[in-house]
Design a protein around this motif. Sequence first.
Motif, short mmCIF file in Angstrom:
data_model
loop_
_atom_site.label_atom_id
_atom_site.label_comp_id
_atom_site.label_asym_id
_atom_site.label_seq_id
_atom_site.Cartn_x
_atom_site.Cartn_y
_atom_site.Cartn_z
N TYR A 32 0.76 -1.20 0.07
CA TYR A 32 0.03 -0.01 0.20
C TYR A 32 0.90 1.13 -0.06
O TYR A 32 1.92 1.31 0.83
CB TYR A 32 -0.89 -0.01 1.27
CG TYR A 32 -2.11 -0.79 1.25
CD1 TYR A 32 -3.32 -0.26 1.06
CD2 TYR A 32 -2.16 -2.29 1.21
CE1 TYR A 32 -4.36 -0.97 1.17
CE2 TYR A 32 -3.19 -3.17 1.19
CZ TYR A 32 -4.24 -2.35 1.18
OH TYR A 32 -5.37 -3.08 1.04
N PHE A 33 0.63 2.46 -0.79
CA PHE A 33 1.27 3.69 -0.88
C PHE A 33 0.26 4.63 -0.95
O PHE A 33 -1.16 4.46 -1.49
CB PHE A 33 2.09 3.88 -2.04
CG PHE A 33 3.29 2.86 -1.73
CD1 PHE A 33 4.44 3.29 -1.37
CD2 PHE A 33 3.21 1.50 -2.40
CE1 PHE A 33 5.52 2.45 -1.36
CE2 PHE A 33 4.28 0.56 -2.39
CZ PHE A 33 5.35 0.95 -1.77
N LEU A 34 0.33 5.81 -0.16
CA LEU A 34 -0.32 7.01 -0.05
C LEU A 34 0.28 8.08 -0.75
O LEU A 34 1.59 8.38 -0.21
CB LEU A 34 -0.65 7.12 1.38
CG LEU A 34 -1.47 8.64 1.33
CD1 LEU A 34 -2.90 8.52 1.18
CD2 LEU A 34 -1.19 9.26 2.80
N VAL A 35 0.08 9.10 -1.73
CA VAL A 35 0.61 10.01 -2.29
C VAL A 35 -0.48 11.04 -1.99
O VAL A 35 -1.62 10.99 -2.74
CB VAL A 35 0.94 9.74 -3.55
CG1 VAL A 35 1.76 11.09 -4.32
CG2 VAL A 35 2.07 8.92 -3.88
N GLU A 36 -0.04 12.09 -1.46
CA GLU A 36 -0.93 13.49 -1.35
C GLU A 36 -0.15 14.66 -2.27
O GLU A 36 0.83 14.90 -2.05
CB GLU A 36 -0.67 13.88 0.02
CG GLU A 36 -1.99 14.73 0.52
CD GLU A 36 -2.01 15.34 2.05
OE1 GLU A 36 -2.36 16.22 2.29
OE2 GLU A 36 -1.59 14.20 2.81
N PHE A 37 -1.01 15.30 -2.91
CA PHE A 37 -0.40 16.06 -4.05
C PHE A 37 -1.48 17.20 -4.37
O PHE A 37 -2.72 17.29 -4.23
CB PHE A 37 0.08 15.56 -5.18
CG PHE A 37 -1.12 14.68 -6.14
CD1 PHE A 37 -1.65 15.44 -7.29
CD2 PHE A 37 -1.56 13.20 -5.63
CE1 PHE A 37 -2.73 14.70 -7.86
CE2 PHE A 37 -2.32 12.80 -6.55
CZ PHE A 37 -3.03 13.32 -7.46
N THR A 38 -1.08 18.16 -5.04
CA THR A 38 -1.74 19.32 -5.63
C THR A 38 -1.44 19.61 -6.88
O THR A 38 -0.44 19.25 -7.58
CB THR A 38 -1.60 20.81 -4.82
OG1 THR A 38 -0.14 21.11 -5.17
CG2 THR A 38 -1.77 20.56 -3.43
N GLY A 39 -2.71 19.78 -7.66
CA GLY A 39 -2.65 19.88 -9.28
C GLY A 39 -3.80 20.43 -9.78
O GLY A 39 -5.08 20.43 -9.05
N GLU A 40 -3.63 20.49 -11.08
CA GLU A 40 -5.00 20.83 -11.81
C GLU A 40 -5.78 19.53 -12.15
O GLU A 40 -5.33 18.31 -12.07
CB GLU A 40 -4.51 21.46 -13.06
CG GLU A 40 -3.86 22.88 -12.88
CD GLU A 40 -3.71 23.59 -14.10
OE1 GLU A 40 -3.95 23.00 -15.11
OE2 GLU A 40 -3.21 24.82 -14.08
N GLY A 41 -7.05 19.98 -12.65
CA GLY A 41 -7.94 18.65 -12.88
C GLY A 41 -7.64 17.51 -13.67
O GLY A 41 -7.88 16.25 -13.48
N ASN A 42 -6.97 17.82 -14.55
CA ASN A 42 -6.67 16.96 -15.76
C ASN A 42 -5.45 15.75 -15.30
O ASN A 42 -5.12 14.95 -15.96
CB ASN A 42 -6.34 17.68 -17.07
CG ASN A 42 -5.17 18.36 -16.96
OD1 ASN A 42 -4.54 18.84 -15.73
ND2 ASN A 42 -4.55 19.16 -17.94
N ILE A 43 -4.78 16.36 -14.11
CA ILE A 43 -3.62 15.36 -13.80
C ILE A 43 -4.16 14.27 -13.02
O ILE A 43 -3.55 13.08 -13.36
CB ILE A 43 -2.91 16.10 -12.50
CG1 ILE A 43 -1.61 15.26 -12.18
CG2 ILE A 43 -3.62 16.37 -11.37
CD1 ILE A 43 -0.21 15.98 -12.54
#
Length: 124
Positions: A62-73
């Motif tokens: 299991y891996f968790l990634v928290e990120f910010t970006g635009e909707g198409n990402i």
Amino acid sequence: MEVRNYETVFILTPVLNESQVQETVEKFTQVLKENSADIINQESWGLRKLAYPIQKKSTGYYFLVEFTGEGNIVDTLELAFRRDERIIRFLTTVLDKHAVSYNQRRRNGEMNQQKAKQQSEAAA
């Protein structure tokens, strides 16, 4: 386009060795970086038992990634997940302001401090 906060959890097949696991995680973080996403947090939850067998496997990394970006990402990331046979499952969610603050407090360790304080007060 508006920048939003996202969180994705993905499960890798358990037949991979440690270097293959790290290589796969690095591949998906690179997909995010190439599409101008800012990675806020990454967590490895390790090898865990699945709730039900998936592809005749009962465990997964299991891996968790928290990120910010635009909707198409999200579309780009999920397309990369679907094309990779090492991914068993994935789930991406949009985080509202309350979830963002909760995750920030959890990363700073404030959640366990409050719980420990409540338990020590109850014991006294």
